[in-house]
Design a protein around this motif. Structure first.
Motif, PDB file in Angstrom:
ATOM      1  N   GLY A   1       2.693  11.088 -13.479  1.00 57.32           N
ATOM      2  CA  GLY A   1       2.092   9.769 -13.628  1.00 57.32           C
ATOM      3  C   GLY A   1       1.839   9.101 -12.292  1.00 57.32           C
ATOM      4  N   GLY A   2       2.225   9.766 -11.209  1.00 64.09           N
ATOM      5  CA  GLY A   2       2.018   9.204  -9.875  1.00 64.09           C
ATOM      6  C   GLY A   2       1.604  10.252  -8.856  1.00 64.09           C
ATOM      7  N   VAL A   3       1.060  11.378  -9.327  1.00 62.96           N
ATOM      8  CA  VAL A   3       0.673  12.462  -8.418  1.00 62.96           C
ATOM      9  C   VAL A   3      -0.708  12.167  -7.837  1.00 62.96           C
ATOM     10  CG1 VAL A   3       0.191  14.934  -8.191  1.00 62.96           C
ATOM     11  CG2 VAL A   3       2.038  14.156  -9.688  1.00 62.96           C
ATOM     12  N   SER A   4      -0.788  12.161  -6.523  1.00 62.63           N
ATOM     13  CA  SER A   4      -2.050  11.934  -5.823  1.00 62.63           C
ATOM     14  C   SER A   4      -2.410  13.177  -5.012  1.00 62.63           C
ATOM     15  CB  SER A   4      -1.929  10.734  -4.873  1.00 62.63           C
ATOM     16  OG  SER A   4      -3.151  10.528  -4.180  1.00 62.63           O
ATOM     17  N   PRO A   5      -3.701  13.489  -4.898  1.00 56.97           N
ATOM     18  CA  PRO A   5      -4.106  14.606  -4.048  1.00 56.97           C
ATOM     19  C   PRO A   5      -4.050  14.242  -2.561  1.00 56.97           C
ATOM     20  CG  PRO A   5      -6.039  13.533  -4.932  1.00 56.97           C
ATOM     21  CD  PRO A   5      -4.844  12.866  -5.564  1.00 56.97           C
ATOM     22  N   ILE A   6      -3.722  12.993  -2.283  1.00 59.54           N
ATOM     23  CA  ILE A   6      -3.643  12.482  -0.909  1.00 59.54           C
ATOM     24  C   ILE A   6      -2.195  12.146  -0.599  1.00 59.54           C
ATOM     25  CG2 ILE A   6      -4.367  10.633   0.645  1.00 59.54           C
ATOM     26  CD1 ILE A   6      -6.876  10.340  -1.163  1.00 59.54           C
ATOM     27  N   GLY A   7      -1.707  12.585   0.554  1.00 62.86           N
ATOM     28  CA  GLY A   7      -0.392  12.173   1.009  1.00 62.86           C
ATOM     29  C   GLY A   7       0.785  12.919   0.408  1.00 62.86           C
ATOM     30  N   ALA A   8       0.532  14.056  -0.217  1.00 60.86           N
ATOM     31  CA  ALA A   8       1.637  14.846  -0.764  1.00 60.86           C
ATOM     32  C   ALA A   8       2.448  15.451   0.381  1.00 60.86           C
ATOM     33  CB  ALA A   8       1.091  15.949  -1.674  1.00 60.86           C
ATOM     34  N   LYS A   9       3.622  15.994   0.048  1.00 58.53           N
ATOM     35  CA  LYS A   9       4.488  16.615   1.061  1.00 58.53           C
ATOM     36  C   LYS A   9       3.751  17.689   1.854  1.00 58.53           C
ATOM     37  CE  LYS A   9       9.204  16.225  -0.665  1.00 58.53           C
ATOM     38  NZ  LYS A   9      10.336  17.005  -1.149  1.00 58.53           N
ATOM     39  N   LYS A  10       2.933  18.471   1.144  1.00 60.45           N
ATOM     40  CA  LYS A  10       2.137  19.519   1.788  1.00 60.45           C
ATOM     41  C   LYS A  10       0.689  19.315   1.368  1.00 60.45           C
ATOM     42  CE  LYS A  10       5.787  22.965   1.575  1.00 60.45           C
ATOM     43  NZ  LYS A  10       6.390  23.863   0.617  1.00 60.45           N
ATOM     44  N   ALA A  11      -0.224  19.720   2.224  1.00 62.17           N
ATOM     45  CA  ALA A  11      -1.647  19.626   1.886  1.00 62.17           C
ATOM     46  C   ALA A  11      -2.041  20.856   1.075  1.00 62.17           C
ATOM     47  CB  ALA A  11      -2.479  19.533   3.156  1.00 62.17           C
ATOM     48  N   PHE A  12      -2.276  20.665  -0.198  1.00 62.81           N
ATOM     49  CA  PHE A  12      -2.706  21.749  -1.069  1.00 62.81           C
ATOM     50  C   PHE A  12      -4.219  21.682  -1.230  1.00 62.81           C
ATOM     51  CE2 PHE A  12       1.598  20.920  -3.199  1.00 62.81           C
ATOM     52  CZ  PHE A  12       2.225  21.942  -2.502  1.00 62.81           C
ATOM     53  N   PRO A  13      -4.849  22.821  -1.565  1.00 64.39           N
ATOM     54  CA  PRO A  13      -6.280  22.771  -1.864  1.00 64.39           C
ATOM     55  C   PRO A  13      -6.533  21.777  -3.005  1.00 64.39           C
ATOM     56  CG  PRO A  13      -5.510  25.047  -1.750  1.00 64.39           C
ATOM     57  CD  PRO A  13      -4.293  24.174  -1.691  1.00 64.39           C
ATOM     58  N   VAL A  14      -7.682  21.103  -2.924  1.00 61.61           N
ATOM     59  CA  VAL A  14      -8.049  20.097  -3.925  1.00 61.61           C
ATOM     60  C   VAL A  14      -9.361  20.512  -4.578  1.00 61.61           C
ATOM     61  CG1 VAL A  14      -8.777  17.693  -4.259  1.00 61.61           C
ATOM     62  CG2 VAL A  14      -6.846  18.229  -2.733  1.00 61.61           C
ATOM     63  N   PHE A  15      -9.372  20.455  -5.907  1.00 65.18           N
ATOM     64  CA  PHE A  15     -10.566  20.771  -6.701  1.00 65.18           C
ATOM     65  C   PHE A  15     -10.864  19.573  -7.600  1.00 65.18           C
ATOM     66  CE2 PHE A  15      -8.632  24.738  -5.543  1.00 65.18           C
ATOM     67  CZ  PHE A  15      -9.702  25.576  -5.257  1.00 65.18           C
TER      68      PHE A  15
ATOM     69  N   LEU B   1       0.843  -1.190   0.000  1.00 63.80           N
ATOM     70  CA  LEU B   1       0.000   0.000   0.000  1.00 63.80           C
ATOM     71  C   LEU B   1       0.882   1.244   0.000  1.00 63.80           C
ATOM     72  CD1 LEU B   1      -2.892  -0.712   2.540  1.00 63.80           C
ATOM     73  CD2 LEU B   1      -2.922  -0.876   0.054  1.00 63.80           C
ATOM     74  N   THR B   2       0.422   2.260  -0.672  1.00 66.36           N
ATOM     75  CA  THR B   2       1.140   3.532  -0.713  1.00 66.36           C
ATOM     76  C   THR B   2       0.752   4.387   0.483  1.00 66.36           C
ATOM     77  OG1 THR B   2      -0.609   4.576  -1.986  1.00 66.36           O
ATOM     78  CG2 THR B   2       1.164   3.516  -3.250  1.00 66.36           C
ATOM     79  N   ASN B   3       1.466   5.481   0.684  1.00 64.57           N
ATOM     80  CA  ASN B   3       1.152   6.419   1.753  1.00 64.57           C
ATOM     81  C   ASN B   3      -0.298   6.908   1.634  1.00 64.57           C
ATOM     82  OD1 ASN B   3       1.694   8.075   4.003  1.00 64.57           O
ATOM     83  ND2 ASN B   3       2.163   9.797   2.669  1.00 64.57           N
ATOM     84  N   ALA B   4      -0.734   7.213   0.419  1.00 66.82           N
ATOM     85  CA  ALA B   4      -2.110   7.687   0.203  1.00 66.82           C
ATOM     86  C   ALA B   4      -3.117   6.625   0.637  1.00 66.82           C
ATOM     87  CB  ALA B   4      -2.312   8.060  -1.265  1.00 66.82           C
ATOM     88  N   ALA B   5      -2.879   5.377   0.269  1.00 66.33           N
ATOM     89  CA  ALA B   5      -3.790   4.286   0.650  1.00 66.33           C
ATOM     90  C   ALA B   5      -3.792   4.089   2.163  1.00 66.33           C
ATOM     91  CB  ALA B   5      -3.387   2.998  -0.061  1.00 66.33           C
ATOM     92  N   ARG B   6      -2.627   4.167   2.786  1.00 74.53           N
ATOM     93  CA  ARG B   6      -2.556   4.021   4.257  1.00 74.53           C
ATOM     94  C   ARG B   6      -3.346   5.123   4.960  1.00 74.53           C
ATOM     95  NH1 ARG B   6       2.615   2.360   2.962  1.00 74.53           N
ATOM     96  NH2 ARG B   6       3.475   4.433   3.255  1.00 74.53           N
ATOM     97  N   GLN B   7      -3.259   6.344   4.439  1.00 72.20           N
ATOM     98  CA  GLN B   7      -4.000   7.451   5.058  1.00 72.20           C
ATOM     99  C   GLN B   7      -5.508   7.227   4.968  1.00 72.20           C
ATOM    100  OE1 GLN B   7      -2.792  11.411   3.943  1.00 72.20           O
ATOM    101  NE2 GLN B   7      -0.632  10.951   4.211  1.00 72.20           N
ATOM    102  N   LEU B   8      -5.983   6.753   3.828  1.00 69.74           N
ATOM    103  CA  LEU B   8      -7.412   6.448   3.695  1.00 69.74           C
ATOM    104  C   LEU B   8      -7.818   5.342   4.663  1.00 69.74           C
ATOM    105  CD1 LEU B   8      -7.865   6.539  -0.186  1.00 69.74           C
ATOM    106  CD2 LEU B   8      -8.708   8.216   1.460  1.00 69.74           C
TER     107      LEU B   8
END
Length: 154
Positions: A100-114, A3-10
């Protein structure tokens, strides 16, 4: 695949998702190729585009794989004058992710998501899990709730 960091956070927040993997072709990381590799319709796959405002602020915009981002509509949704895509050479240092691997979840910083409002019509959408070869399938509402995201129209 782990699992990736994004999947672990979910998972930590008990947000239901399906973790998909596919064979990566480094020469083609397009949404259409990824969708075909997964046997999914390209309009269910949402690509994450990191944009920069004239004030050097950043946000993630998610749009279905069969569309191109309208920069004027994105700027309007964000309430800024102008946006430009973050240059590829700056993407990893800024987000922790490669093209090709950018996720709105788990990035270095929490940016606004649209999230583009075409996702309202879908039971689930597929987004990057934070690395090439891995995708997350979840409901649009769960994605917006998790990221404190907003809808946008173009």
């Amino acid at each position: 695949m782990q699992l990736t960091n994004a999947a672990r956070q979910l998972k930590q927040r008990n947000i239901p998702f399906t973790f998909h993997t596919y064979v990566v072709d480094p020469s083609d990381v397009s949404a259409s190729h990824v969708a075909a590799s997964m046997g999914k319709p390209v309009d269910q796959l949402y690509k994450t585009i990191c944009l920069e405002s004239e004030q050097k602020r950043h946000a993630f915009f998610l749009i279905s794989g069969d569309r191109d981002i309208d920069l004027k509509a994105a700027a309007k949704a964000w309430g800024v004058k102008k946006v430009t895509p973050v240059p590829m050479k700056e993407l990893e240092a800024l987000t922790g992710y490669i093209r090709g691997g950018v996720s709105p979840i788990g990035a270095k910083k929490a940016f606004p998501v649209f999230l583009h409002d075409s996702a309202k019509e879908k039971a689930t959408i597929i987004i990057s899990a934070g690395k090439r070869g891995a995708q997350l399938e979840l409901t649009p509402d769960d994605l917006l709730r998790f990221t404190n995201g907003r809808w946008f129209t173009q």
